[in-house]
Design a protein around this motif. Sequence first.
Motif, PDB file in Angstrom:
ATOM      1  N   ILE A  10       0.843  -1.202   0.000  1.00 25.73           N
ATOM      2  CA  ILE A  10       0.000   0.000   0.000  1.00 25.73           C
ATOM      3  C   ILE A  10       0.878   1.252   0.000  1.00 25.73           C
ATOM      4  CG2 ILE A  10      -1.751   1.295   1.286  1.00 25.73           C
ATOM      5  CD1 ILE A  10      -2.598  -1.416   2.503  1.00 25.73           C
ATOM      6  N   GLU A  11       0.517   2.217  -0.844  1.00 23.72           N
ATOM      7  CA  GLU A  11       1.241   3.492  -0.870  1.00 23.72           C
ATOM      8  C   GLU A  11       0.211   4.604  -0.637  1.00 23.72           C
ATOM      9  OE1 GLU A  11       3.509   4.098  -4.448  1.00 23.72           O
ATOM     10  OE2 GLU A  11       3.732   6.237  -4.031  1.00 23.72           O
ATOM     11  N   ILE A  12       0.389   5.325   0.457  1.00 21.50           N
ATOM     12  CA  ILE A  12      -0.546   6.405   0.770  1.00 21.50           C
ATOM     13  C   ILE A  12       0.128   7.726   0.411  1.00 21.50           C
ATOM     14  CG2 ILE A  12      -1.875   7.529   2.617  1.00 21.50           C
ATOM     15  CD1 ILE A  12      -2.831   4.732   2.316  1.00 21.50           C
ATOM     16  N   TRP A  13      -0.555   8.524  -0.407  1.00 23.00           N
ATOM     17  CA  TRP A  13      -0.032   9.838  -0.781  1.00 23.00           C
ATOM     18  C   TRP A  13      -0.547  10.876   0.211  1.00 23.00           C
ATOM     19  CZ3 TRP A  13       1.667  11.185  -6.220  1.00 23.00           C
ATOM     20  CH2 TRP A  13       2.159  10.053  -6.881  1.00 23.00           C
ATOM     21  N   TYR A  19      -6.677  10.912   4.700  1.00 25.40           N
ATOM     22  CA  TYR A  19      -7.884  10.400   5.379  1.00 25.40           C
ATOM     23  C   TYR A  19      -7.716   8.928   5.767  1.00 25.40           C
ATOM     24  CZ  TYR A  19      -8.845   8.938   0.555  1.00 25.40           C
ATOM     25  OH  TYR A  19      -8.745   8.411  -0.704  1.00 25.40           O
ATOM     26  N   PHE A  20      -6.841   8.192   5.053  1.00 25.66           N
ATOM     27  CA  PHE A  20      -6.587   6.805   5.457  1.00 25.66           C
ATOM     28  C   PHE A  20      -5.933   6.778   6.837  1.00 25.66           C
ATOM     29  CE2 PHE A  20      -6.830   5.832   0.863  1.00 25.66           C
ATOM     30  CZ  PHE A  20      -7.722   4.777   0.935  1.00 25.66           C
ATOM     31  N   VAL A  21      -4.942   7.664   7.027  1.00 25.56           N
ATOM     32  CA  VAL A  21      -4.240   7.725   8.317  1.00 25.56           C
ATOM     33  C   VAL A  21      -5.215   8.186   9.398  1.00 25.56           C
ATOM     34  CG1 VAL A  21      -2.295   8.762   9.550  1.00 25.56           C
ATOM     35  CG2 VAL A  21      -2.073   8.207   7.129  1.00 25.56           C
ATOM     36  N   VAL A  72     -11.068  -0.096   3.755  1.00 23.54           N
ATOM     37  CA  VAL A  72     -10.667  -1.164   2.830  1.00 23.54           C
ATOM     38  C   VAL A  72     -11.338  -0.936   1.477  1.00 23.54           C
ATOM     39  CG1 VAL A  72     -10.847  -3.646   2.370  1.00 23.54           C
ATOM     40  CG2 VAL A  72     -10.211  -2.848   4.651  1.00 23.54           C
ATOM     41  N   PHE A  73     -12.619  -0.567   1.502  1.00 21.31           N
ATOM     42  CA  PHE A  73     -13.339  -0.298   0.252  1.00 21.31           C
ATOM     43  C   PHE A  73     -12.666   0.854  -0.502  1.00 21.31           C
ATOM     44  CE2 PHE A  73     -16.823   1.856  -2.060  1.00 21.31           C
ATOM     45  CZ  PHE A  73     -17.155   0.818  -2.907  1.00 21.31           C
ATOM     46  N   ALA A  74     -12.367   1.942   0.236  1.00 23.44           N
ATOM     47  CA  ALA A  74     -11.724   3.111  -0.398  1.00 23.44           C
ATOM     48  C   ALA A  74     -10.363   2.740  -0.973  1.00 23.44           C
ATOM     49  CB  ALA A  74     -11.578   4.237   0.621  1.00 23.44           C
ATOM     50  N   LEU A  75      -9.681   1.814  -0.301  1.00 18.02           N
ATOM     51  CA  LEU A  75      -8.357   1.385  -0.764  1.00 18.02           C
ATOM     52  C   LEU A  75      -8.457   0.632  -2.086  1.00 18.02           C
ATOM     53  CD1 LEU A  75      -5.575   1.694   0.536  1.00 18.02           C
ATOM     54  CD2 LEU A  75      -5.847  -0.589   1.489  1.00 18.02           C
ATOM     55  N   PHE A 126     -21.631  -1.826  20.145  1.00 21.72           N
ATOM     56  CA  PHE A 126     -21.696  -0.566  19.398  1.00 21.72           C
ATOM     57  C   PHE A 126     -20.288  -0.147  18.955  1.00 21.72           C
ATOM     58  CE2 PHE A 126     -21.273   4.103  19.605  1.00 21.72           C
ATOM     59  CZ  PHE A 126     -22.087   4.437  18.532  1.00 21.72           C
ATOM     60  N   TYR A 127     -19.321  -0.201  19.886  1.00 20.29           N
ATOM     61  CA  TYR A 127     -17.931   0.144  19.519  1.00 20.29           C
ATOM     62  C   TYR A 127     -17.418  -0.780  18.418  1.00 20.29           C
ATOM     63  CZ  TYR A 127     -17.384   3.121  23.691  1.00 20.29           C
ATOM     64  OH  TYR A 127     -17.491   4.107  24.626  1.00 20.29           O
ATOM     65  N   THR A 128     -17.738  -2.085  18.541  1.00 19.01           N
ATOM     66  CA  THR A 128     -17.251  -3.047  17.544  1.00 19.01           C
ATOM     67  C   THR A 128     -17.853  -2.746  16.178  1.00 19.01           C
ATOM     68  OG1 THR A 128     -17.184  -4.696  19.304  1.00 19.01           O
ATOM     69  CG2 THR A 128     -16.997  -5.524  17.060  1.00 19.01           C
ATOM     70  N   ALA A 129     -19.166  -2.454  16.157  1.00 17.75           N
ATOM     71  CA  ALA A 129     -19.835  -2.183  14.877  1.00 17.75           C
ATOM     72  C   ALA A 129     -19.256  -0.920  14.230  1.00 17.75           C
ATOM     73  CB  ALA A 129     -21.332  -2.017  15.106  1.00 17.75           C
ATOM     74  N   LEU A 130     -19.030   0.109  15.051  1.00 18.49           N
ATOM     75  CA  LEU A 130     -18.474   1.361  14.520  1.00 18.49           C
ATOM     76  C   LEU A 130     -17.063   1.130  13.981  1.00 18.49           C
ATOM     77  CD1 LEU A 130     -19.689   4.160  14.408  1.00 18.49           C
ATOM     78  CD2 LEU A 130     -18.535   4.729  16.540  1.00 18.49           C
ATOM     79  N   TRP A 131     -16.280   0.393  14.754  1.00 15.00           N
ATOM     80  CA  TRP A 131     -14.895   0.087  14.380  1.00 15.00           C
ATOM     81  C   TRP A 131     -14.884  -0.684  13.058  1.00 15.00           C
ATOM     82  CZ3 TRP A 131     -11.813  -4.199  13.591  1.00 15.00           C
ATOM     83  CH2 TRP A 131     -10.439  -4.013  13.728  1.00 15.00           C
ATOM     84  N   ALA A 132     -15.752  -1.699  12.960  1.00 18.98           N
ATOM     85  CA  ALA A 132     -15.785  -2.528  11.755  1.00 18.98           C
ATOM     86  C   ALA A 132     -16.269  -1.715  10.553  1.00 18.98           C
ATOM     87  CB  ALA A 132     -16.691  -3.733  11.980  1.00 18.98           C
ATOM     88  N   ALA A 133     -17.229  -0.807  10.776  1.00 17.92           N
ATOM     89  CA  ALA A 133     -17.760  -0.002   9.660  1.00 17.92           C
ATOM     90  C   ALA A 133     -16.668   0.918   9.106  1.00 17.92           C
ATOM     91  CB  ALA A 133     -18.959   0.812  10.135  1.00 17.92           C
ATOM     92  N   ILE A 134     -15.912   1.547  10.000  1.00  9.86           N
ATOM     93  CA  ILE A 134     -14.827   2.429   9.529  1.00  9.86           C
ATOM     94  C   ILE A 134     -13.763   1.601   8.808  1.00  9.86           C
ATOM     95  CG2 ILE A 134     -12.997   4.022  10.249  1.00  9.86           C
ATOM     96  CD1 ILE A 134     -14.843   4.840  12.560  1.00  9.86           C
TER      97      ILE A 134
END
Length: 476
Positions: free
Chosen positions: A73-76, A81-83, A351-354, A338-346
Amino acid sequence: MSQDPAPALYAAQEPVFPRKVKGFFRTFKWWIMAVTLGIYYLTPWLRWDRGPNLPDQAVLIDMANRRFYFFWIEIWSHEFYFVAGLLIMAGLGLFLFTSALGRVWCGYTCPQTVWTDLFILVERWIEGDRNARVRLWKGKWILNKWRLRLTKWTGWLVIAVATGGAWVFYFADAPTLLSNLINFTAHPAAYITIAILTATTFVFGGFMREQVCIYMCPWPRIQAAMMDPDTITVAYRDWRGEDRKNSEAVKAGAPQGDCIDCMACANVCPVGIDIRDGQQMECITCALCIDACDDVMAKIGKPRGLIDYLALSDEEAERAGAQPKPIWKHVLRPRTLFYTALWAAIGAGLVFALFIRSDIELTVSPERNPTYVLQSDGSIRNIYDVRLRNKLGDDRRFHLNLTSNEILRIELEGKDHVLWIDVPADTTVLQRVYITARPQDPAASIESTALRIWVEDLESGASASQSTIFNGRKSQ
Ligand code: SF4
Ligand code: SF4
């Protein structure tokens, strides 16, 4: 009338000399230490072949070129926003673990805990276990004390230098930087960074230790808000342990509990507290007192768990003679889910954006002052700065074009009648673009016209676009 003296705002540090302990949690902590330190020290030395024009360091923060490389992975810089997303996930992960398992981060993986543990290990190797260290601390500064102290400080210094040194290797090619550091040809910033991190590691891990957790770290105060009666934390079963063997009550004939008052739990504690006094802010839930007490219970033939991981609600239930809930029922509750669902959604979003991001990109910035230029022939010209990014490992020729419902002409500054630009591998190029509407074209007279600027790599067929507007005469 006499007045009470003002309370002292300063108390000298009471040195803590944790005793050696063996057991399940101690072994688990050794493994975590080995894995976390191994990752920290060795990661900059991992290689990853990205092709001829790119660095081959698997994890690299390339400040000069504003890139972050993580294996494939190379982040520019514009993809920060990835970071940010990863930092939010790290924060949510901390919330999740704290609400489920209390200060598990502090007890096992916090760098302050890990390095302090390592420094105590070195101290124990050189000066001996708790009693020998207490004797040495109280003893005079004779030759032997100097010898042991200097040996220990040298060991700490080696760890501290390695720690500071490892950090800078994340920011440059590690083998090259190491060679430059040895030859004294590295950038001064590298030496200054190593010096600062060496000093902080040496002082925090060697001398300040639990003081950092108690007085400097805000996390113990914040995390209290995330804990509730279902949070699992380290607790003493006083209803089973009391009255203690040496207590006044037992001496007066009261039945003795399981606690034999051996102080093993307090003597192994790295923050110097006695868990039998109840929940304390200083406790980092490292569980070493559980190991110490389990060992004692085994020796006196009592069941383990006088000190144990317990939820506050279980304490109340057990005290009333009821059975505690299974651990999973404490951990799986609306707050943690709730924390797990939020964490997984982000995480899923990142991953989708990547996966959908393109190897070629453009950013269009319209010139705003002036919004348009009236040419001598009556045509209207808008100016745009187009930043083109070639994220591929080889040079590419990008073709530019536009689409719009109105008639518009596109030209590239400095290019005679061509609409392509050569963009070297893994670089960005800024190209000024002119878009013109002739006097008879509707776009010249209406306020604004929507358009889309396209870039296409003819070799691979990949393309990218960004919408913008064309300002006509009525826009001012
Ligand atoms: S280690 Fe166990 S038995 Fe010994 S003092 Fe602590 S709680 Fe009591
Ligand atoms: S009281 Fe026990 S769990 Fe808490 S810091 Fe001390 S040894 Fe670790």
